[in-house]
Design an enzyme around this catalytic site. Structure first.
Site, PDB file in Angstrom:
ATOM      1  CB  CYS A  56      -1.860  -0.231   0.088  1.00  0.00           C
ATOM      2  SG  CYS A  56      -2.018  -1.669  -1.272  1.00  0.00           S
ATOM      3  CB  CYS A 103       0.020  -1.542  -5.300  1.00  0.00           C
ATOM      4  SG  CYS A 103      -1.720  -2.447  -4.471  1.00  0.00           S
ATOM      5  CB  SER A 104      -0.287   2.897  -4.245  1.00  0.00           C
ATOM      6  OG  SER A 104      -0.898   2.607  -5.652  1.00  0.00           O
ATOM      7  CB  CYS A 105      -5.228  -0.225  -2.153  1.00  0.00           C
ATOM      8  SG  CYS A 105      -4.790  -1.435  -2.965  1.00  0.00           S
TER       9      CYS A 105
END
Lengths: 92, 224
Positions: free
Chosen positions: B129, B132-134
């Site tokens: 991602c 962000c950090s999905c």
């Protein structure tokens, strides 16, 4: 606007204020739609408390070599991003 | 919370402590409450109180959801892959709809749609991602810290081979790489190719070689 699976598209080169989910490294770049990720809440409105109708989000495949001119890997390597339809224009 | 030394997290007395009776100062392990309340902690507390006061859910609901998130582990993803290797019909359903296929095995993959991307003998998939950090945390549990790092997010999308090599994964020439960037409301799960040498293995045996990193695409299952 008519996007469907197989449509060659260009990601719009724009820089609107606010929250959006289209990374800069694909803006202005050309890819091909490979599928529908789904109809999803518009993250750009949702970020500010709005909802509005769900938007089509397409899975768009880009060749690495079109994203990074100095790409050193296999020229067939690809990246797929999930992009909201209003960021895509069909390429003819 | 990290404890540099075993047994130093409590303010217990020093007798019977194994230090031969000499008194030397131990730094006190700080409690959570010793740190100042951050802006996000205050926001979370306020939001939770409001949600409960408005009757949208109960404290017990919040507690159960947190427990569920904390209980999720990559084992669920490993099991899905192992089953897909054994059952072609299940594999087809998994590739169609991960959340529904997980439900068949009694696994709650959460309400966020997850898509399985299947490796082939000449194409490897890897997940990131960049924004962000999905991460499919309802299915796999919390993401590793490196997955959230700027270095991984920025680099895997433009030099995936170099990044995978740093993970010890050297893909052969002729193997294409496809990177999937989770930019919207979809999460991803990699289904690796079943390695040779696993003929006749049980689902549990197969699941054991499908590690978390295999499900992200930064590793391949290894037959010991």
């Amino acid at each position: 606007m008519s996007v469907s699976v197989g449509t060659p598209v260009r990601v719009l080169q724009m820089d609107p204020p606010g929250h959006h989910r289209t990374p800069r490294f694909v803006r202005g770049k050309e890819g091909v739609v490979i599928g529908l990720a789904g109809r999803m809440p518009d993250a750009e409105r949702l970020a500010y408390g709005g909802r509005g109708p769900d938007q089509p989000v397409w899975r768009v495949r880009f060749r690495q070599t079109t994203l990074w001119p100095d790409y050193a890997g296999d020229p067939r390597d690809t990246v797929v991003l999930d992009l909201y339809e209003h960021w895509l224009e069909p390429r003819r | 919370m990290t404890h540099a030394h075993d047994g130093h997290e409590h303010e217990h007395g020093h007798d019977g402590h194994g230090h031969g009776g000499h008194a030397h100062p131990h730094p006190r392990q700080p409690d959570i409450e010793d740190a100042p309340l951050t802006w996000h902690m205050a926001l979370t507390e306020a939001m939770a109180e409001l949600i409960v006061q408005k009757g949208l859910c109960t404290p017990a609901d919040i507690h159960r959801t947190l427990e569920k998130i904390d209980a999720a582990s990559p084992a669920a993803g490993s099991r899905l892959v192992a089953r897909a290797w054994l059952d072609p019909d299940f594999r087809a359903r998994l590739l169609q709809d991960v959340n529904a296929a997980a439900g068949e095995l009694g696994i709650d993959a959460g309400g966020i749609p997850i898509r399985a991307v299947a490796d082939t003998p000449d194409r490897h998939n890897v997940i990131v991602c960049t924004l962000c950090s999905c991460y499919p945390r309802f299915l796999l549990g919390g993401s590793p810290d490196w997955y959230k790092s700027k270095a991984y997010r920025a680099r895997v999308v433009r030099e995936p081979r170099a990044v995978l090599a740093e993970f010890g994964l050297h893909l052969p020439d002729g193997m294409q790489i496809e990177v999937h960037d989770s930019t919207a409301e979809l999460r991803y799960l990699v289904v690796p190719v079943r390695p040779s040498g696993t003929e006749g293995w049980s689902e549990d045996q197969l699941a054991a070689i499908v590690t978390r990193d295999c499900l992200i695409g930064t590793a391949l299952p290894v037959v010991a």
